[in-house]
Design a protein around this motif. Sequence first.
Motif, PDB file in Angstrom:
ATOM      1  N   GLN A  35       0.827  -1.196   0.000  1.00 43.54           N
ATOM      2  CA  GLN A  35       0.000   0.000   0.000  1.00 43.54           C
ATOM      3  C   GLN A  35       0.869   1.258   0.000  1.00 43.54           C
ATOM      4  OE1 GLN A  35      -3.250  -0.365  -0.024  1.00 43.54           O
ATOM      5  NE2 GLN A  35      -3.760   1.806   0.018  1.00 43.54           N
ATOM      6  N   ASN A 214      -4.719   1.928   4.270  1.00 42.36           N
ATOM      7  CA  ASN A 214      -5.561   0.846   3.789  1.00 42.36           C
ATOM      8  C   ASN A 214      -6.987   0.879   4.350  1.00 42.36           C
ATOM      9  OD1 ASN A 214      -5.534  -1.314   1.954  1.00 42.36           O
ATOM     10  ND2 ASN A 214      -5.603  -2.785   3.623  1.00 42.36           N
ATOM     11  N   GLY A 216      -9.166   3.018   3.565  1.00 45.07           N
ATOM     12  CA  GLY A 216     -10.043   3.467   2.493  1.00 45.07           C
ATOM     13  C   GLY A 216     -10.143   4.984   2.380  1.00 45.07           C
ATOM     14  N   LYS A 217      -9.197   5.711   2.969  1.00 47.30           N
ATOM     15  CA  LYS A 217      -9.253   7.172   2.952  1.00 47.30           C
ATOM     16  C   LYS A 217      -9.221   7.741   1.538  1.00 47.30           C
ATOM     17  CE  LYS A 217      -5.604   7.526   5.426  1.00 47.30           C
ATOM     18  NZ  LYS A 217      -5.428   6.080   5.531  1.00 47.30           N
ATOM     19  N   SER A 218      -8.253   7.295   0.754  1.00 49.62           N
ATOM     20  CA  SER A 218      -8.114   7.861  -0.596  1.00 49.62           C
ATOM     21  C   SER A 218      -9.297   7.475  -1.479  1.00 49.62           C
ATOM     22  CB  SER A 218      -6.802   7.410  -1.232  1.00 49.62           C
ATOM     23  OG  SER A 218      -5.720   7.829  -0.423  1.00 49.62           O
ATOM     24  N   THR A 219      -9.813   6.265  -1.274  1.00 47.77           N
ATOM     25  CA  THR A 219     -10.990   5.833  -2.030  1.00 47.77           C
ATOM     26  C   THR A 219     -12.182   6.739  -1.705  1.00 47.77           C
ATOM     27  OG1 THR A 219     -10.175   3.570  -1.835  1.00 47.77           O
ATOM     28  CG2 THR A 219     -12.461   3.839  -2.537  1.00 47.77           C
ATOM     29  N   ASN A 324     -15.521   1.702   7.717  1.00 50.42           N
ATOM     30  CA  ASN A 324     -15.593   1.416   6.281  1.00 50.42           C
ATOM     31  C   ASN A 324     -15.395  -0.084   6.027  1.00 50.42           C
ATOM     32  OD1 ASN A 324     -15.718   2.141   3.524  1.00 50.42           O
ATOM     33  ND2 ASN A 324     -13.499   2.269   3.387  1.00 50.42           N
ATOM     34  N   LYS A 325     -15.560  -0.488   4.792  1.00 53.28           N
ATOM     35  CA  LYS A 325     -15.362  -1.878   4.339  1.00 53.28           C
ATOM     36  C   LYS A 325     -16.296  -2.866   5.018  1.00 53.28           C
ATOM     37  CE  LYS A 325     -10.489  -1.371   3.093  1.00 53.28           C
ATOM     38  NZ  LYS A 325      -9.239  -2.074   2.857  1.00 53.28           N
ATOM     39  N   ASP A 327     -18.681  -4.206   3.790  1.00 51.39           N
ATOM     40  CA  ASP A 327     -19.019  -5.257   2.815  1.00 51.39           C
ATOM     41  C   ASP A 327     -18.099  -6.471   2.972  1.00 51.39           C
ATOM     42  OD1 ASP A 327     -17.099  -3.228   1.798  1.00 51.39           O
ATOM     43  OD2 ASP A 327     -16.885  -4.642   0.140  1.00 51.39           O
ATOM     44  N   ARG A 328     -16.964  -6.276   3.634  1.00 51.17           N
ATOM     45  CA  ARG A 328     -16.021  -7.382   3.794  1.00 51.17           C
ATOM     46  C   ARG A 328     -16.112  -8.041   5.168  1.00 51.17           C
ATOM     47  NH1 ARG A 328     -10.107  -5.761   2.577  1.00 51.17           N
ATOM     48  NH2 ARG A 328      -9.946  -7.925   3.177  1.00 51.17           N
ATOM     49  N   ALA A 347     -17.205   1.961   0.992  1.00 53.89           N
ATOM     50  CA  ALA A 347     -16.874   2.957  -0.032  1.00 53.89           C
ATOM     51  C   ALA A 347     -17.247   2.456  -1.416  1.00 53.89           C
ATOM     52  CB  ALA A 347     -15.384   3.286   0.031  1.00 53.89           C
ATOM     53  N   LYS A 348     -17.535   1.165  -1.506  1.00 56.82           N
ATOM     54  CA  LYS A 348     -17.871   0.576  -2.804  1.00 56.82           C
ATOM     55  C   LYS A 348     -19.358   0.713  -3.129  1.00 56.82           C
ATOM     56  CE  LYS A 348     -13.708  -1.174  -3.209  1.00 56.82           C
ATOM     57  NZ  LYS A 348     -12.744  -1.221  -4.267  1.00 56.82           N
TER      58      LYS A 348
HETATM   59  N1  LIG Z   1     -14.152  -4.154  -0.140  1.00 58.15           N
HETATM   60  C1  LIG Z   1     -13.861  -2.895   0.070  1.00 58.15           C
HETATM   61  N2  LIG Z   1     -12.651  -2.417  -0.298  1.00 58.15           N
HETATM   62  C2  LIG Z   1     -12.364  -1.118  -0.071  1.00 58.15           C
HETATM   63  C3  LIG Z   1     -13.319  -0.245   0.540  1.00 58.15           C
HETATM   64  N3  LIG Z   1     -12.740   0.978   0.643  1.00 58.15           N
HETATM   65  C4  LIG Z   1     -11.500   0.869   0.112  1.00 58.15           C
HETATM   66  N4  LIG Z   1     -11.262  -0.395  -0.319  1.00 58.15           N
HETATM   67  C5  LIG Z   1     -10.021  -0.905  -0.905  1.00 58.15           C
HETATM   68  O1  LIG Z   1      -9.022  -0.901   0.102  1.00 58.15           O
HETATM   69  C6  LIG Z   1      -7.727  -0.584  -0.439  1.00 58.15           C
HETATM   70  C7  LIG Z   1      -7.106   0.609   0.262  1.00 58.15           C
HETATM   71  O2  LIG Z   1      -7.848   1.752   0.003  1.00 58.15           O
HETATM   72  P1  LIG Z   1      -7.209   3.221   0.038  1.00 58.15           P
HETATM   73  O3  LIG Z   1      -8.320   4.181  -0.243  1.00 58.15           O
HETATM   74  O4  LIG Z   1      -6.018   3.290  -0.797  1.00 58.15           O
HETATM   75  O5  LIG Z   1      -6.799   3.304   1.579  1.00 58.15           O
HETATM   76  P2  LIG Z   1      -5.965   4.459   2.338  1.00 58.15           P
HETATM   77  O6  LIG Z   1      -4.618   3.901   2.584  1.00 58.15           O
HETATM   78  O7  LIG Z   1      -6.722   4.659   3.627  1.00 58.15           O
HETATM   79  O8  LIG Z   1      -5.962   5.681   1.487  1.00 58.15           O
HETATM   80  C8  LIG Z   1      -7.965  -0.350  -1.923  1.00 58.15           C
HETATM   81  O9  LIG Z   1      -7.650  -1.520  -2.599  1.00 58.15           O
HETATM   82  C9  LIG Z   1      -9.464  -0.047  -2.004  1.00 58.15           C
HETATM   83  O10 LIG Z   1     -10.001  -0.389  -3.258  1.00 58.15           O
HETATM   84  C10 LIG Z   1     -14.606  -0.791   0.919  1.00 58.15           C
HETATM   85  O11 LIG Z   1     -15.476  -0.129   1.486  1.00 58.15           O
HETATM   86  N5  LIG Z   1     -14.793  -2.107   0.660  1.00 58.15           N
END
Ligand SMILES: Nc1nc2c(ncn2[C@@H]2O[C@H](COP(=O)(O)OP(=O)(O)O)[C@@H](O)[C@H]2O)c(=O)[nH]1
Length: 430
Positions: A35, A214, A216-219, A324-325, A327-328, A347-348
Motif C-alpha cells: 500500500q 488501507n 479506504g481514505k483515498s478511495t 468502512n469496508k 461489505d467485507r 466505499a464501494k
Molecule cells: N471491499 C472494500 N474495499 C475497499 C473499501 N474501501 C476501500 N477499499 C479498498 O481498500 C484498499 C485501500 O484503500 P485506500 O483508499 O487506498 O486506503 P488508504 O490507505 O486509507 O488511502 C484499496 O484496494 C481499495 O479499493 C470498501 O469499502 N470495501
Amino acid sequence: MKEPGQKPTRAIVAAVQRPSVSDVEFEASLTELRQLAKTLGFEVVGRFTQKRAGFDAAAYFGKGKREELRRMPEQDAVDVVLIDHEISPSQQFNLAKEVGCEVMDRSMVILEIFHRHASSRYARAQVEIARLGYMAPRMREAAKEAGPKDRGRSGTGGRSGGESHGELDRRKIRDRIAELQEELDGMALEHKTQRARRREREGLARVALVGYTNAGKSTLMRALTGSEALVADKLFATLDTTVRALHPETVPRVLVSDTVGFIKNLPHGLVASFKSTLDEALEASLLLHVVDASDAGFGRQLAVTEKVLAEIGAKDVPRLLVFNKIDRGGDEAALRAKHPGCIVMSAKREGDVARLREAIVAFFQRHLVEAELFLPWSAQNLRGQIFATCTVLEERADAEGAVLRVRGEPEAIGRLREQLGEAGTIRARS
Ligand SMILES: Nc1nc2c(ncn2[C@@H]2O[C@H](COP(=O)(O)OP(=O)(O)O)[C@@H](O)[C@H]2O)c(=O)[nH]1
Ligand SMILES: [Mg+2]
C-alpha cells in the motif's frame, strides 16, 4: 524517483519472516508495504520472502536466497526491491550490489511519502531532519566502500588535522540538523498562530480524512470529490492533490483533505515527522476518522489514532467515526451500539457514499439559517452574490422584484441584507 508521465517504477516487496512472527502479522505488514509503495506511485509486480531464524548480518537474506533474488530484476524488469524491515546501511549496500538493482527499506519508503506530504514549512523541516538522520550512516557506508582514496582529500599525507571527504559530509549533515532543529523550535509558536489566521482567511469548511493506511481514505476522498478530470475543470485545479472540494459543490464550499495515514509498523525514528504530516488534521473543522471495520485489529488502531490526535492537539476537533469496508465483514449492529453517531459503510456502495456526504454537509450547515430576501429589479447586480453565498430554496417574482427564500451562514445573510438595505426599503415605503 521518476517524473510523472514516465513508466511507473516496478517494485517487488520482500521480507524475511522470523519464527516469532505469525503468518497473519507477516502478511499484514507486507500488505501495508504494498500500500505504501502504491502511495509512491510504484507498481508492485511481485513478492519475495524467506523463513529464517534471523536476518543475515551481511545482506539481510541468506546467501542461497540472494542468488534467487538476483534473477528477479532481469526476469520481471524490477527497478527496486522494497524490504519490509529497517535494515542497516551495510546490509542495504551489500544487497543492492549483489542483486543489481536499487534497494529501499521500509524507513526509506515511509520517509519518501512523508517528504511528499509535508505541506507546511514546519512539517518539511521535521521530515528533513529525519531524512538527514537516515542518510548520515549510509553516507558513511558509501565512504567506507570508496576506500583509502577518499583520504586523499586530507591533503599532505598526515591524518592529523585533515578530514576525509566522508567526515566532512557528516559534519555538514550534523550542522544542518542542528540548524533545522533551531528553526523548528522557533516555529513551534508561530506555527500555531499562522494556522489560526489561515483558518480565518480560508473559511472553516475543511474536512480531513485520518486513519490507518488501507482503511479506504483515498478511495473515499475520490468518491466524495468526484473524478480528477471533473475537478481539474474548476478553479480547484490549483489545489494540491490531497485537497479537493466536495462534489457536487455545496454551500458553503467544503474542502476535503487526505492525510498520509497511520502506519502499523512505523519505525521509531519517524514518529516525530509522521506527526507533523498530520498538520492537515489540525486545520480541519471536521475529522473523518476512517476505520477498516473488516480488519481484526481495528480496535487497537482506533485507540492509537485517538491517542495521537490528542497528542498533536486535535482532541477538540469534532469528528465523525466512519467504519468502512463493512461489505467485507464486521458487526454493524455492535459498532452502532458501541459508537453512537458513527457511520457504518462501504466505499464501494454509492448509496453509502451519498449518506456520508450528507452527514458532512449537515455538519457544515448546522449553523445555517433560513431567510427571505427581497431583490428589487433595480438591484439585480446582487443576484450573483446571493447564489454564490447561499442556497436559494425558492424564488417568487412580482412587479417590483424577486423574493428569495435562502439558506446560508448568518454572516453572509447579514452582509446581503446590508447591501440590499437601501433597495429593500423602497418596497417597505410603497
Ligand atoms: N471491499 C472494500 N474495499 C475497499 C473499501 N474501501 C476501500 N477499499 C479498498 O481498500 C484498499 C485501500 O484503500 P485506500 O483508499 O487506498 O486506503 P488508504 O490507505 O486509507 O488511502 C484499496 O484496494 C481499495 O479499493 C470498501 O469499502 N470495501
Ligand atoms: Mg491513501
